[in-house]
Design an enzyme around this catalytic site. Structure first.
Site, PDB file in Angstrom:
ATOM      1  N   ASP A   8      51.298  32.480  44.165  1.00 12.69           N
ATOM      2  CA  ASP A   8      50.420  31.307  44.178  1.00 12.69           C
ATOM      3  C   ASP A   8      50.823  30.421  43.010  1.00 12.69           C
ATOM      4  O   ASP A   8      51.247  30.920  41.973  1.00 12.69           O
ATOM      5  CB  ASP A   8      48.940  31.711  44.134  1.00 12.69           C
ATOM      6  CG  ASP A   8      48.511  32.114  42.757  1.00 12.69           C
ATOM      7  OD1 ASP A   8      48.217  31.221  41.940  1.00 12.69           O
ATOM      8  OD2 ASP A   8      48.506  33.324  42.468  1.00 12.69           O
TER       9      ASP A   8
ATOM     10  N   ASP B 285      47.405  27.121  48.017  1.00 15.57           N
ATOM     11  CA  ASP B 285      48.222  27.126  46.793  1.00 15.57           C
ATOM     12  C   ASP B 285      49.233  28.281  46.809  1.00 15.57           C
ATOM     13  O   ASP B 285      49.588  28.813  45.772  1.00 15.57           O
ATOM     14  CB  ASP B 285      47.331  27.190  45.538  1.00 15.57           C
ATOM     15  CG  ASP B 285      46.393  28.381  45.527  1.00 15.57           C
ATOM     16  OD1 ASP B 285      46.387  29.156  46.502  1.00 15.57           O
ATOM     17  OD2 ASP B 285      45.677  28.550  44.520  1.00 15.57           O
TER      18      ASP B 285
ATOM     19  N   LYS C  17      38.802  43.311  40.444  1.00 16.13           N
ATOM     20  CA  LYS C  17      39.315  43.606  39.097  1.00 16.13           C
ATOM     21  C   LYS C  17      39.081  45.063  38.690  1.00 16.13           C
ATOM     22  O   LYS C  17      38.302  45.352  37.766  1.00 16.13           O
ATOM     23  CB  LYS C  17      38.686  42.655  38.078  1.00 16.13           C
ATOM     24  CG  LYS C  17      39.009  41.214  38.392  1.00 16.13           C
ATOM     25  CD  LYS C  17      38.682  40.275  37.288  1.00 16.13           C
ATOM     26  CE  LYS C  17      39.121  38.879  37.693  1.00 16.13           C
ATOM     27  NZ  LYS C  17      38.329  37.812  37.236  1.00 16.13           N
TER      28      LYS C  17
HETATM   29  P1  GTP Z   1      41.354  26.714  39.716  1.00 18.98           P
HETATM   30  O1  GTP Z   1      40.376  25.598  39.431  1.00 18.98           O
HETATM   31  O2  GTP Z   1      42.538  26.661  38.807  1.00 18.98           O
HETATM   32  O3  GTP Z   1      40.737  28.076  39.820  1.00 18.98           O
HETATM   33  O4  GTP Z   1      41.998  26.415  41.141  1.00 18.98           O
HETATM   34  P2  GTP Z   1      41.366  26.224  42.579  1.00 18.98           P
HETATM   35  O5  GTP Z   1      39.889  26.238  42.625  1.00 18.98           O
HETATM   36  O6  GTP Z   1      42.056  25.018  43.140  1.00 18.98           O
HETATM   37  O7  GTP Z   1      41.993  27.470  43.317  1.00 18.98           O
HETATM   38  P3  GTP Z   1      41.424  28.913  43.668  1.00 18.98           P
HETATM   39  O8  GTP Z   1      42.551  29.854  43.426  1.00 18.98           O
HETATM   40  O9  GTP Z   1      40.148  29.153  42.987  1.00 18.98           O
HETATM   41  O10 GTP Z   1      41.154  28.767  45.220  1.00 18.98           O
HETATM   42  C1  GTP Z   1      42.072  29.200  46.221  1.00 18.98           C
HETATM   43  C2  GTP Z   1      42.289  28.097  47.255  1.00 18.98           C
HETATM   44  O11 GTP Z   1      41.053  27.736  47.853  1.00 18.98           O
HETATM   45  C3  GTP Z   1      42.895  26.834  46.662  1.00 18.98           C
HETATM   46  O12 GTP Z   1      43.878  26.368  47.558  1.00 18.98           O
HETATM   47  C4  GTP Z   1      41.727  25.893  46.567  1.00 18.98           C
HETATM   48  O13 GTP Z   1      42.123  24.537  46.768  1.00 18.98           O
HETATM   49  C5  GTP Z   1      40.834  26.345  47.717  1.00 18.98           C
HETATM   50  N1  GTP Z   1      39.408  26.144  47.436  1.00 18.98           N
HETATM   51  C6  GTP Z   1      38.677  26.718  46.443  1.00 18.98           C
HETATM   52  N2  GTP Z   1      37.399  26.323  46.509  1.00 18.98           N
HETATM   53  C7  GTP Z   1      37.323  25.463  47.582  1.00 18.98           C
HETATM   54  C8  GTP Z   1      36.253  24.707  48.163  1.00 18.98           C
HETATM   55  O14 GTP Z   1      35.100  24.716  47.720  1.00 18.98           O
HETATM   56  N3  GTP Z   1      36.564  23.949  49.267  1.00 18.98           N
HETATM   57  C9  GTP Z   1      37.806  23.909  49.790  1.00 18.98           C
HETATM   58  N4  GTP Z   1      38.035  23.119  50.858  1.00 18.98           N
HETATM   59  N5  GTP Z   1      38.848  24.603  49.258  1.00 18.98           N
HETATM   60  C10 GTP Z   1      38.592  25.375  48.166  1.00 18.98           C
END
Ligand code: GTP
Length: 363
Positions: free
Chosen positions: A218, A107, A158
């Site tokens: 992001d 992202d 944090k």
């Molecule tokens: P929020 O639900 O808004 O927090 O978004 P997110 O979970 O899509 O993004 P977050 O910033 O928490 O995670 C950073 C990146 O890691 C993002 O590109 C997510 O798609 C990816 N990501 C997070 N958890 C997983 C997971 O369990 N598996 C995979 N394959 N990607 C993950």
């Protein structure tokens, strides 16, 4: 070098834009975000990519296939349930050879120089390298403390204002030696930030910071999604408008991007930075400013939209006012004369009128 892109998150903070499509497929300048990211990797010589995913995988696989259209080789690792950032890479291990590899949060839009980062990782013999980027207020992030020569010494989640020693945060871009995979337990939810990186530090493994001042953002929230568009469009300057049918009395200012087949009627005012997806129809004397409209949005007469995001196929009736930071889901109808409060989020498919205000939070 192979790359794993993590796109298995649910993108909850970007809802309602991510109710029907994964975050990695939301359009950036009218192209799916993931395509934008893949072309950035290709520019840096990385053409072999594993997509680690779970949430709504079909849309992605259908859209990108084996990657040959982009001159890349894509393989898919689909988790039965989210494994966490590091767990997802462990799950993708069968797609990786025992060579160093890159991991990329799916992202991010950035201009970080991956070639330089890979070179330094190799030259200094790091076990893991983490790209760092500066932020104005590090108290909401995980900051990374380093020694002068780049060795990472501490992760602080944090930090309180009085604890802040650096404004450099983890940029979500890593290079890992293959043996690091042996430290991730198979089949369990495991995170880089909370589990693997502190473990490597505890073991005394050499973790290298790669600080960069290059553009980095992001797209995880609507505010940042809009900001990315403002940043990218502002850099593009004047665009030619041969894809749109624009009435001679319509007025355009700033950078306005049109998808194929847009129609702009008499007296409409379009003030950039503004991106209109394919097939948008903007009615007479409507005003749209600083916004992102996905494909096939219809905006009727004298409606106004400012600094907001409108999903595919939405219908904005006449004299509607959509002020700053609203997010309108796909195929939503906003009825005539409705004045939405700033920051409204309307879930896909709803019909909303003045009588429905204030909007109830979604269940
Ligand atoms: P929020 O639900 O808004 O927090 O978004 P997110 O979970 O899509 O993004 P977050 O910033 O928490 O995670 C950073 C990146 O890691 C993002 O590109 C997510 O798609 C990816 N990501 C997070 N958890 C997983 C997971 O369990 N598996 C995979 N394959 N990607 C993950």
């Amino acid at each position: 070098m192979k790359a794993v892109i993590l796109i298995g998150g649910q993108g909850t903070r970007l809802r309602p834009l991510t109710c029907n499509i994964p975050k990695s497929m939301v359009p950036i300048l009218n192209e799916p975000f993931l395509e934008y990211l893949l072309l950035y990797l290709k520019k840096h010589g990385i053409t072999d990519v594993v997509l680690a995913m779970g949430y709504l995988p079909d849309a992605i696989q259908k859209g990108l296939g084996d990657g040959s259209r982009l001159g890349m080789r894509l393989t898919y690792s689909v988790e039965p349930s989210p494994m966490g950032t590091a767990g997802a890479v462990k799950f993708a291990e069968p797609h990786l050879d025992r060579e160093p590899f890159l991991v990329f949060n799916g992202d991010i839009i950035t201009e970080i120089d991956l070639g330089a980062m890979i070179k330094l990782h190799r030259e200094l013999g790091a076990k893991a390298s983490i790209a760092l980027t500066p932020v104005d207020n590090p108290t909401a992030f995980g900051v990374v403390e380093t020694q002068a020569e780049g060795r990472i010494t501490r992760f602080v989640e944090k930090p309180k204002p009085e604890q802040v020693t650096t404004n450099m945060i983890n940029a979500g871009i890593y290079i890992l030696q293959p043996e690091v995979l042996d430290l991730i337990p198979a089949g369990s939810h495991y995170m880089f930030e909370h589990h693997l990186f502190p473990l490597l530090l505890h073991r005394g493994d050499f973790m290298l910071a790669y600080p960069s001042q290059e553009y980095w953002i992001d797209i995880g929230t609507p505010e940042k999604y809009l900001k990315v568009h403002h940043d990218l469009l502002s850099k593009m300057g004047h665009l030619t408008h041969n894809k749109a049918n624009i009435h001679p009395t319509a007025r355009l200012g700033g950078t306005v991007m049109f998808g194929d087949g847009c129609v702009i009627e008499a007296g409409a005012r379009l003030i950039g930075p503004l991106a209109l997806g394919p097939g948008c129809h903007i009615g007479e004397n409507a005003t749209i400013e600083g916004s992102v409209l996905w494909d096939h949005v219809i905006v009727r007469k004298r409606a106004s939209i400012s600094n907001s995001i409108i999903g595919s196929g939405a219908l904005i009736e006449s004299k509607v006012d959509i002020p700053d930071q609203c997010v309108i889901g796909d195929k939503t109808v906003i009825l005539e004369d409705t004045h939405l409060p700033a920051g409204s989020k309307v879930w896909p498919g709803l019909r909303v009128g003045e009588a429905d205000l204030p909007l109830k939070p979604p269940q």
